[in-house]
Every structure is written in C-alpha cells, then in structure tokens.
Design a protein around this motif. Structure first.
Motif, short mmCIF file in Angstrom:
data_model
loop_
_atom_site.label_atom_id
_atom_site.label_comp_id
_atom_site.label_asym_id
_atom_site.label_seq_id
_atom_site.Cartn_x
_atom_site.Cartn_y
_atom_site.Cartn_z
N CYS A 6 0.92 -1.21 -0.02
CA CYS A 6 0.15 -0.20 -0.23
C CYS A 6 0.72 1.19 -0.24
CB CYS A 6 -0.79 0.42 1.44
SG CYS A 6 -2.00 -1.45 1.73
N ALA A 7 0.90 2.29 -0.29
CA ALA A 7 1.10 3.67 -0.10
C ALA A 7 1.38 5.03 1.22
CB ALA A 7 0.80 4.51 -0.83
N MET A 8 0.27 4.29 1.98
CA MET A 8 -0.29 4.99 2.75
C MET A 8 -0.79 3.79 4.36
SD MET A 8 -2.75 7.77 1.51
CE MET A 8 -2.54 9.02 3.24
N VAL A 9 -0.30 4.59 4.99
CA VAL A 9 -0.98 3.65 6.74
C VAL A 9 -2.53 3.50 6.24
CG1 VAL A 9 -0.45 5.00 8.60
CG2 VAL A 9 -0.26 3.19 8.83
N LYS A 48 5.01 4.39 1.79
CA LYS A 48 4.17 6.62 1.89
C LYS A 48 5.09 6.46 0.45
CE LYS A 48 8.72 6.89 3.58
NZ LYS A 48 9.76 5.56 3.44
N ILE A 49 4.03 7.92 0.27
CA ILE A 49 3.41 8.22 -0.98
C ILE A 49 4.40 8.10 -1.89
CG2 ILE A 49 1.90 10.74 -1.38
CD1 ILE A 49 1.18 10.34 1.07
N GLY A 50 4.08 8.28 -2.95
CA GLY A 50 5.09 9.04 -4.03
C GLY A 50 5.93 7.61 -4.69
N ALA A 76 -7.70 5.73 -4.92
CA ALA A 76 -7.68 6.59 -6.07
C ALA A 76 -8.65 7.37 -6.26
CB ALA A 76 -7.63 5.49 -7.48
N GLY A 77 -8.19 8.45 -6.88
CA GLY A 77 -8.95 9.07 -7.59
C GLY A 77 -9.99 8.64 -9.00
N ALA A 78 -11.33 9.21 -8.99
CA ALA A 78 -12.08 8.41 -10.36
C ALA A 78 -11.43 9.54 -11.55
CB ALA A 78 -13.59 8.47 -10.36
N MET A 171 -0.92 7.96 -7.28
CA MET A 171 -0.05 8.36 -7.27
C MET A 171 1.21 7.04 -7.44
SD MET A 171 -0.18 11.70 -4.78
CE MET A 171 1.78 12.01 -5.09
N GLU A 172 1.35 5.51 -7.28
CA GLU A 172 2.21 4.83 -6.87
C GLU A 172 2.37 3.74 -7.95
OE1 GLU A 172 -0.41 5.29 -4.81
OE2 GLU A 172 1.25 7.03 -3.83
N GLY A 173 1.01 3.29 -8.96
CA GLY A 173 0.92 1.62 -9.51
C GLY A 173 2.11 2.27 -10.40
N LEU A 190 -5.45 -3.40 -7.28
CA LEU A 190 -7.01 -2.88 -6.93
C LEU A 190 -6.62 -1.54 -6.27
CD1 LEU A 190 -10.21 -4.08 -6.54
CD2 LEU A 190 -9.38 -4.74 -4.31
N ARG A 191 -7.72 -0.56 -6.47
CA ARG A 191 -8.19 0.59 -5.85
C ARG A 191 -9.56 0.65 -5.60
NH1 ARG A 191 -3.07 3.48 -4.61
NH2 ARG A 191 -1.49 3.16 -5.73
N ALA A 192 -10.03 1.64 -4.80
CA ALA A 192 -11.16 2.11 -5.16
C ALA A 192 -11.50 3.81 -4.05
CB ALA A 192 -11.42 1.52 -2.56
N ILE A 193 -12.20 4.19 -4.92
CA ILE A 193 -12.40 5.47 -5.37
C ILE A 193 -12.04 6.05 -4.20
CG2 ILE A 193 -13.87 7.26 -6.49
CD1 ILE A 193 -11.72 5.22 -8.51
N SER A 194 -11.86 7.45 -3.68
CA SER A 194 -12.15 8.19 -2.59
C SER A 194 -12.13 9.70 -3.12
CB SER A 194 -10.42 8.04 -1.96
OG SER A 194 -9.24 8.98 -3.04
N ASP A 195 -12.16 9.72 -4.21
CA ASP A 195 -12.07 11.54 -4.95
C ASP A 195 -12.30 11.60 -6.57
OD1 ASP A 195 -9.56 10.99 -4.22
OD2 ASP A 195 -9.94 12.55 -6.05
N ASP A 204 -12.87 15.15 -0.17
CA ASP A 204 -13.21 13.80 -0.36
C ASP A 204 -12.31 13.00 0.17
OD1 ASP A 204 -15.31 14.67 -3.34
OD2 ASP A 204 -16.14 14.68 -1.47
N PHE A 205 -10.98 13.52 -0.52
CA PHE A 205 -10.22 12.40 -0.15
C PHE A 205 -9.86 12.29 1.58
CE2 PHE A 205 -6.37 9.84 -1.03
CZ PHE A 205 -5.93 10.40 0.18
N ASP A 206 -9.89 13.47 2.15
CA ASP A 206 -9.68 13.47 3.57
C ASP A 206 -11.18 12.37 3.47
OD1 ASP A 206 -8.00 16.69 3.49
OD2 ASP A 206 -7.28 14.03 3.84
N1 LIG Z 1 -6.92 13.06 -6.99
C1 LIG Z 1 -6.02 12.09 -6.96
N2 LIG Z 1 -4.32 12.41 -7.39
C2 LIG Z 1 -3.70 11.85 -6.96
N3 LIG Z 1 -3.30 10.16 -6.38
C3 LIG Z 1 -5.04 9.88 -5.72
C4 LIG Z 1 -5.07 8.93 -4.25
C5 LIG Z 1 -3.93 7.91 -4.41
N4 LIG Z 1 -3.16 7.93 -3.15
C6 LIG Z 1 -3.52 8.64 -2.12
C7 LIG Z 1 -2.88 9.37 -1.94
C8 LIG Z 1 -2.88 11.38 -1.81
S1 LIG Z 1 -1.72 11.78 -1.82
C9 LIG Z 1 -1.63 12.55 0.33
C10 LIG Z 1 -3.03 12.24 1.18
N5 LIG Z 1 -2.84 12.25 1.77
C11 LIG Z 1 -1.70 13.14 2.57
C12 LIG Z 1 -0.42 13.84 1.73
N6 LIG Z 1 -0.97 13.23 0.99
C13 LIG Z 1 -1.54 9.12 -2.43
O1 LIG Z 1 -0.85 7.94 -2.18
C14 LIG Z 1 -1.94 9.00 -4.05
C15 LIG Z 1 -6.55 9.34 -4.59
N7 LIG Z 1 -7.03 10.33 -5.19
C16 LIG Z 1 -6.19 10.32 -5.72
#
Ligand SMILES: Nc1ncnc2c(CN3C[C@H](CSc4cnccn4)[C@@H](O)C3)c[nH]c12
Length: 227
Positions: A6-9, A48-50, A76-78, A171-173, A190-195, A204-206
């Motif tokens: 995963c990217a984030m905890v 970690k991110i990126g 992921a973002g849609a 930001m990782e795949g 596999l990603r679930a949409i967050s925003d 939305d992401f938060d």
């Molecule tokens: N719209 C989008 N664009 C690019 N990436 C994404 C993602 C997927 N992840 C979430 C996270 C956002 S950056 C982050 C998140 N929280 C704190 C700091 N940085 C990063 O690991 C990528 C979900 N929506 C996205």
C-alpha cells in the motif's frame, strides 16, 4: 511468498488487522510485516506516498523478501464518470502520466528502453473477476495512471484521460508496474475510489480515505483466499 503493498498506513491497516503477523523487519526506512493468511506466507508494507517510495518498497519486496506475486491495495481518484466514491477498479495496465520526454520525439509517459504501459497479471485479474462474481460486487477494469501529484483539476484529469486512456489516477502504481516489469514478477493492483480528482478532491479524499481503504482491503483479502 506473496507481497502486499500500500502507499499509506491507512490503506494497510485494515489488511494488517486481518492477518497473523509473525515478525516485523525494518529495512530502508520501511517496516515489512511477515505474516500468514489462509495458510499462505505474505509480506506486507506501506511505501509512503509517491512513485519513488513505491519503487523502493516494490524492489525490496522482490530483492529482499523474494515475493513471487506483488499485489497493491489502496485508493484512487476517479477519471471515468461511471466510477463513484467507494467503487472498485482493477488495473489492466499502469502508466506514469508525469514522464515527459516529448521534446526528443517520445510520447508522453515513455522512457527509452522502457515502455509507457505495464501490463498487470491476467491470472490475478481473472481471480479478481471470479471473486467479484462470487460476492456480487461491481468491479471495473481499466488503465490506472500514476504521477507525483495529487490531481485536483478537471482539466488535468481530462488531459490524462485523453493522452493515456486512464480510468483512475493515483501516485504509485505506475512505479510498481515498472519495477515488476523489470523483474518479471506478476503485478496486480486494486483501488477503491476516494475522490473525483477534480476541484475539491482533497476534501473528499480526507473524508473517504478510511472507508475506501477498507473496501479495497476487504476485497484483496477475499482474493488472497483464492490465490
Ligand atoms: N486525486 C488523486 N490524485 C492522485 N492520487 C490519488 C489517490 C491515491 N493516493 C492517495 C495519496 C494522496 S496524496 C496525500 C494524501 N494525504 C496526505 C498527503 N498526501 C497518494 O498515496 C495517492 C487518491 N486520489 C488521488
């Protein structure tokens, strides 16, 4: 050995809670959890991110822990209009939208001696489709684009869709796909949409990170039973 990244905890926690952790190894400023699930040996970590962080973790999974299949779970973002918050998408291919050597005549996303798109493993995609059918879950498949920026602009999102045909953004795949292609290790994401990756996506992401992370984690654990 199966690797789960995963990217984030927040994306890893709902998976870690469901597996039997046997050991923790600190390596390269990451923590790798050696665990078992459904009588299978797995190693789990968040990078970690990126893209650079993801590449470090993917390489260590292969080089140090000898993973033979690498699975990624997260959010992921849609990009596609039919993807709503909480929906699942499986990557058929991944790419890096922020690579630009066009001045030398190369296409966006292309680096010499490499390729724009990296295929995800068809066997693992088939397993995902079987699990989705069994659970009665809608599962989209498509190209997922990565770049080292949180996309929150309809204009940028539409450009990525037009240039790469991507259905979702993260930001990782793309980096993990590049590593697994170089090492010839099967890769599944596999990603679930967050925003929506448009203006206001950060809010939305938060709001949906935790809930969407759980959606992806739950499905991935169901997949693990079939591998
Ligand atoms: N719209 C989008 N664009 C690019 N990436 C994404 C993602 C997927 N992840 C979430 C996270 C956002 S950056 C982050 C998140 N929280 C704190 C700091 N940085 C990063 O690991 C990528 C979900 N929506 C996205």
């Amino acid at each position: 050995m199966i690797g789960i990244m995963c990217a984030m905890v927040e994306e890893l926690e709902p998976i870690l809670e469901q597996v039997e952790v046997k050991d923790k190894i600190h390596h390269g400023n990451n923590t790798y959890y050696l665990a078992s699930f459904d009588n299978k040996d797995i190693v789990l970590a968040y990078s970690k991110i990126g893209k650079v962080n993801a590449a470090i973790t993917a390489t260590a999974m292969i080089e140090k822990f000898g993973v033979e299949k690498l699975l990624f779970s997260g959010v992921a973002g849609a990009i596609d209009e039919d993807l709503k918050i909480g929906d699942l998408i499986v990557a058929t291919e991944v790419c890096q939208h922020d690579i630009d050597l066009t001045v030398f005549g190369y296409k966006h996303g292309f680096i010499p001696e490499s390729q724009i798109f990296f295929d995800c493993d068809s066997n693992l995609i088939n397993i995902a489709e079987h699990v989705a059918d069994k659970l009665g879950i809608k599962l989209k498949k498509g190209i997922i684009a990565s770049g080292d920026q949180f996309v929150h602009s309809k204009e940028k999102k539409e450009w990525i869709k037009e240039v790469f045909g991507a259905s979702a953004i993260e930001m990782e795949g793309g980096a993990v796909g590049c590593v697994t292609w170089n090492y010839q290790v099967p890769f599944f994401m596999l990603r679930a949409i967050s925003d929506t990756a448009e203006e206001g996506a950060g809010v939305d992401f938060d709001a949906f990170l935790e809930e969407s992370s759980k959606v992806s984690a739950k499905f991935l654990l169901e997949m693990l039973k079939e591998i």
